[in-house]
Design a protein around this motif. Sequence first.
Motif, PDB file in Angstrom:
ATOM      1  N   VAL A  85       0.904  -1.217   0.123  1.00 25.92           N
ATOM      2  CA  VAL A  85      -0.062   0.040   0.212  1.00 25.92           C
ATOM      3  C   VAL A  85       0.886   1.266   0.207  1.00 25.92           C
ATOM      4  O   VAL A  85       1.911   1.343   0.687  1.00 25.92           O
ATOM      5  N   GLU A  86       0.602   2.132  -0.884  1.00 28.53           N
ATOM      6  CA  GLU A  86       1.288   3.266  -1.095  1.00 28.53           C
ATOM      7  C   GLU A  86       0.701   4.471  -0.777  1.00 28.53           C
ATOM      8  O   GLU A  86      -0.586   4.652  -1.665  1.00 28.53           O
ATOM      9  N   LEU A  87       0.985   5.648  -0.377  1.00 24.78           N
ATOM     10  CA  LEU A  87       0.451   6.756  -0.155  1.00 24.78           C
ATOM     11  C   LEU A  87       0.577   7.843  -1.331  1.00 24.78           C
ATOM     12  O   LEU A  87       1.740   7.919  -1.670  1.00 24.78           O
ATOM     13  N   LEU A  88      -0.582   8.508  -1.827  1.00 30.20           N
ATOM     14  CA  LEU A  88      -0.265   9.095  -3.016  1.00 30.20           C
ATOM     15  C   LEU A  88       0.254  10.715  -2.624  1.00 30.20           C
ATOM     16  O   LEU A  88      -0.495  11.765  -2.499  1.00 30.20           O
ATOM     17  N   THR A  89       1.524  10.603  -2.594  1.00 33.12           N
ATOM     18  CA  THR A  89       2.206  12.036  -2.138  1.00 33.12           C
ATOM     19  C   THR A  89       2.278  12.847  -3.369  1.00 33.12           C
ATOM     20  O   THR A  89       2.630  13.984  -3.133  1.00 33.12           O
ATOM     21  N   GLU A  90       2.207  12.095  -4.483  1.00 32.27           N
ATOM     22  CA  GLU A  90       2.259  12.935  -5.706  1.00 32.27           C
ATOM     23  C   GLU A  90       1.233  12.419  -6.533  1.00 32.27           C
ATOM     24  O   GLU A  90       0.682  11.175  -6.586  1.00 32.27           O
ATOM     25  N   GLN A  91       0.761  13.197  -7.682  1.00 26.84           N
ATOM     26  CA  GLN A  91      -0.379  12.924  -8.516  1.00 26.84           C
ATOM     27  C   GLN A  91       0.317  11.950  -9.467  1.00 26.84           C
ATOM     28  O   GLN A  91       1.538  11.972  -9.888  1.00 26.84           O
ATOM     29  N   ARG A  92      -0.552  10.740  -9.792  1.00 27.86           N
ATOM     30  CA  ARG A  92      -0.240   9.586 -10.809  1.00 27.86           C
ATOM     31  C   ARG A  92      -1.044   9.292 -11.693  1.00 27.86           C
ATOM     32  O   ARG A  92      -2.103   9.575 -11.566  1.00 27.86           O
ATOM     33  N   ASP A  93      -0.718   9.035 -13.103  1.00 31.23           N
ATOM     34  CA  ASP A  93      -1.463   8.628 -14.046  1.00 31.23           C
ATOM     35  C   ASP A  93      -2.037   7.220 -13.610  1.00 31.23           C
ATOM     36  O   ASP A  93      -1.409   6.402 -12.653  1.00 31.23           O
ATOM     37  N   TRP A  94      -3.215   7.199 -14.043  1.00 30.64           N
ATOM     38  CA  TRP A  94      -3.827   5.877 -13.719  1.00 30.64           C
ATOM     39  C   TRP A  94      -4.092   4.983 -15.365  1.00 30.64           C
ATOM     40  O   TRP A  94      -5.094   5.251 -15.691  1.00 30.64           O
ATOM     41  N   PRO A  95      -2.995   4.423 -15.442  1.00 27.10           N
ATOM     42  CA  PRO A  95      -2.942   3.587 -16.698  1.00 27.10           C
ATOM     43  C   PRO A  95      -4.028   2.519 -16.844  1.00 27.10           C
ATOM     44  O   PRO A  95      -4.600   1.726 -15.939  1.00 27.10           O
ATOM     45  N   SER A  96      -4.521   2.293 -18.055  1.00 31.04           N
ATOM     46  CA  SER A  96      -5.621   1.298 -18.053  1.00 31.04           C
ATOM     47  C   SER A  96      -4.924  -0.063 -18.404  1.00 31.04           C
ATOM     48  O   SER A  96      -3.827  -0.266 -18.754  1.00 31.04           O
ATOM     49  N   VAL A  97      -5.532  -0.975 -17.864  1.00 29.48           N
ATOM     50  CA  VAL A  97      -4.928  -2.551 -17.821  1.00 29.48           C
ATOM     51  C   VAL A  97      -5.888  -3.202 -18.473  1.00 29.48           C
ATOM     52  O   VAL A  97      -6.958  -2.811 -19.127  1.00 29.48           O
ATOM     53  N   ASP A  98      -5.815  -4.482 -18.451  1.00 23.52           N
ATOM     54  CA  ASP A  98      -6.677  -5.543 -19.079  1.00 23.52           C
ATOM     55  C   ASP A  98      -8.327  -5.760 -18.344  1.00 23.52           C
ATOM     56  O   ASP A  98      -8.936  -6.788 -18.483  1.00 23.52           O
ATOM     57  N   ARG A  99      -8.514  -4.761 -17.381  1.00 25.93           N
ATOM     58  CA  ARG A  99      -9.759  -4.850 -16.910  1.00 25.93           C
ATOM     59  C   ARG A  99     -10.088  -3.335 -16.436  1.00 25.93           C
ATOM     60  O   ARG A  99      -9.278  -2.409 -16.571  1.00 25.93           O
ATOM     61  N   PRO A 100     -11.353  -3.186 -15.891  1.00 29.74           N
ATOM     62  CA  PRO A 100     -11.658  -1.782 -15.586  1.00 29.74           C
ATOM     63  C   PRO A 100     -11.026  -1.127 -14.365  1.00 29.74           C
ATOM     64  O   PRO A 100     -10.632  -2.146 -13.643  1.00 29.74           O
ATOM     65  N   ARG A 101     -10.798   0.027 -14.281  1.00 30.30           N
ATOM     66  CA  ARG A 101     -10.092   0.841 -13.328  1.00 30.30           C
ATOM     67  C   ARG A 101     -11.161   0.676 -12.032  1.00 30.30           C
ATOM     68  O   ARG A 101     -12.309   0.923 -12.428  1.00 30.30           O
ATOM     69  N   ARG A 102     -10.680   0.416 -10.932  1.00 34.45           N
ATOM     70  CA  ARG A 102     -11.317   0.034  -9.836  1.00 34.45           C
ATOM     71  C   ARG A 102     -10.877   0.917  -8.605  1.00 34.45           C
ATOM     72  O   ARG A 102      -9.729   0.755  -8.402  1.00 34.45           O
ATOM     73  N   ALA A 103     -11.637   1.190  -7.827  1.00 34.79           N
ATOM     74  CA  ALA A 103     -11.482   2.175  -6.712  1.00 34.79           C
ATOM     75  C   ALA A 103     -12.415   1.781  -5.288  1.00 34.79           C
ATOM     76  O   ALA A 103     -13.700   1.385  -5.964  1.00 34.79           O
ATOM     77  N   ALA A 104     -12.129   1.800  -4.180  1.00 35.03           N
ATOM     78  CA  ALA A 104     -12.821   1.744  -3.183  1.00 35.03           C
ATOM     79  C   ALA A 104     -12.843   2.952  -2.287  1.00 35.03           C
ATOM     80  O   ALA A 104     -11.905   3.766  -2.090  1.00 35.03           O
TER      81      ALA A 104
END
Length: 1021
Positions: free
Chosen positions: A425-444
Amino acid sequence: MSASENTERIVAALRAALTDNERLKRENARLESAAHEPIAIVGMGCRLPGGVTSPDELWRMVEAGADGVTPFPADRGWNTERLYDPDPARAGASYVREGGFLHDAAEFDAGFFGIAPREALAMDPQQRLLLESAWETFEHAGIDPTGLRGSRVGVYIGHMYHDYAGRLREIPTDVEGLLGIGNSGSVASGRISYTLGFEGPSLTVDTACSSSLVTIHLAVRALRSGECSMALAGGVAVMATPGVFVEFSRQRGLAPDGRCKAFASAADGTGWSEGLGLVLLERLSDARRHGHRVLAVVRGTSVNQDGASNGLTAPNGPSQQRVIRAALADAGLTTEDVDAVEAHGTGTPLGDPIEAQALLATYGANRPADRPLWLGSLKSNIGHAQSAAGAAGVIKMVQAIRHGILPRTLHVDEPTTKVDWTGGVELLTEQRDWPSVDRPRRAAVSSFGVSGTNAHVIIEAAPETAAGPVERSTSAVFPWVLSARSTAALRDQAARLRDFAQARPEIDSADITHSLLATRARLDRRAVVIAGDRAEALAGLAALAGGASSAHVVTGKADIDGKVAFVFPGQGAQWAGMGAELLDTAPVFADRIAECEAALAPHIDFSVIDVLRQRDGAPSLDRVDVVQPVTFAVMVSLAALWRSYGVQPDAVVGHSQGEIAAAAVSGALSLDDAALVVARRSQAIGAIAGKGAMASVLLPVEEVRRRAQRWSPDVEIAAVNGPGATILSGPAPAMDDVVAELTADGAQVRRVPVDYASHSRHVEEIADDLHRVLAPVTAGRPEVPMLSTVTGEWVSPGQVDADYWYENLRRTVRFAEATATLREQDHDVFIEMSPHTVLLPAIQQTLEQASGPTVVAGSLRRNDGGLRRFLTSLAEVHVRGVPVAFPSAGDTVELPAYAFQRRRYWLESTVVVGSADAVDLPADTEDDLAARLAGLPAERREEELLAFVRTATAGVLGHDDSDEIADDDSFFDIGFTSLTAVELRNRLSETSGMALPTMLLFDQPTPAMVAEYLAQRMELA
């Protein structure tokens, strides 16, 4: 029973059982699928610190790394100087003087929702914010909420603050009876359902800071079970008092600078904030079927409770792990299937490490090293929005999924050292791109309430669908349709749309047209901008925004709710080239013209289309046997065009030869029979051509009859078009004398451009011929009621035969009588189906003698017969409330939100703004008032009495000025309840000295009607 028979019965029973088992299996499979069906997020709305008023503004904030924390509000009666003390031990003080605030929380457009100022003042600002944001959420979804009235839409609202009314030292008398409902938590959800007419479940939930995420969980479950068809879920938090700052100052639980330093070593407490977040949810299958835009999908949700843990208000790590695993199970996912978590992350030294360890134990376990779970918190931008926090987090992550970016978490010096971050688990201390993968992007998204109730929601990118080609209108003219609750809001709507269209030139005008028509409500104040290109549209919007007139703009108030009558005039509307432009721009019109031409072809020796296009060799409209069939075709085709735009006649009426077209449109005659009548009869008229004349006289029929009496019986009354519009007909020499004498006497007289005397005894010369040529006509049953201007009665089946069409040409046209009859029978829309308006002035004159609003419109104008003119005519009836199906073909785009016209409503304990006493009420007794009114001219009496009622109305509602009340306002549309209705009745009774009925406002529902009632009671009318 034989053995074989018994065997057959057993086999039949087994077959039935097997069939039933298969049915039950299919039903179970359906139920199992429904229980886990993804739920679409189709709309979002929010009000958050930093001036955020929309999901797009929220995204711009988090992408820019902006901070929405500000000083305490200065307009809520907080003594901010005495409130602040840096010493955490000082009683009654806060060592914090900043937070995330909705600085416009007191602003509200009460009139939009039909709420009186007094009631708005008594309402908790959270209820007010919820109403406006609910409307904006539906707009964001591209759904007109007025179209959902009566449907099973559920409303689930998280709500934890109840301090607006509780802070008052005393209750102002003018809000007594309103504070209870206005500050009830249950009404926070119920008022949305009531105002918008939703009939699904309506629940207010208070699990403290997890409230809004719990509402999403409940809404998802209700949608999957079929308890509702759509659900609005979220939460709101507005702090009317600084009590929570004082309370947590004693507990040393606040960050001194008001900022949440989520998961940071520098974390030193939470930062309180306000906010509102709403999401509109729908089963994914329903969203796809309805064509709604899917922003993201809710895959799984879960809610649980800490139970008897390490403290009532302390977070519990094992419970957080359990709620995460339950949500994953509900979604049918593993921990590796989720990319990021929008954490509860309040910035407390106790809570953040517990949450991080729960995430490490679940999402972090067995995770690939190159795909850590990314962790962030919106609270670092805006503070802890409490009962709105979870929904706000969902909105943020939906936007992140759509943009493919994970925004950074602010105020992190370094990840807290109380957590071992090596576990995936990593804290988002910087903005990052969220690349597409072979499944939908998911967040909780996580929310943990101080109550011990935990919630976890898993969302994912909307499933991709094959986008087919978007059909766009190619019309050279397009309508931009706007509406609002008030004229000021309508102008602001125009300004917003103008700015939007200027800033987004890449958006096709057809897409804006389509979106305005398909996604916006049709409210009372309306405008239509008719344009041929973007520049014309922008110019029209600018004029509308500035309150200026424009040839491109039609405006009006939708005050019509009666029936529609199509009116077909006689000869005189024709002009060379009429309808030719529509042949090329209106396919429905062109097709109907072609059908008319085919029906007329057996009876005429020319082409209708050639005449309309003025082709070489085509005959002139000067010939009666040409003008009547061609005008007939144009009128019938215009009726078809109106109907194609959704304007359906409730009745038809025709004037002279116009009755033939009316009969064709009503179904009393087939098109073939109507074509025979108009062609053969116009040819027979040739026998009396050159012998007669006709003239229009702008005088009442009795006056015309008196003045023309000495030419009787030669000169006859051919038609009575209106109270002051009469047509004379007779021999040419006698008509010359009549016209000369009437003109010399000052009468307005106009020659009708014909050389025969229809509707006079001249017609008797061709009676036998007419009966012969019209004998084949078979009259039918009218599908649309047709009012005869020959008999003054409704046409019965089989009535319009050969005899009728002779009488139609011979007898006086009783048009004024027919107009009055239609109005008496609730027809308040009269549309002339003609290439030029000839009957409208007479219709308006007749309607002036009746009560109630009416609208009279034409179709085309002389030398203005194209699609622009027709769309303008459509707009003229639309803005008055007639349902119109404007053409709409294009893609749906997100338009500017409604321009609410907000005023400040904030109830103080000592000073009451907008109170009922702000407007002075007249103190006349019955005798004094009656005497004062009786001494005035009739018109002035009516004005004074109406002003008296409007002033009393304004006072009861809490308006500062009686100008806020219009004469024709419906009491219950401007905010009256049963309580205030009785109050107004009591005030009127007391002031006038009359005993008035309790149901006064129900029986007389506008100020004008009450004033008229009072006048009758005073015997002044």
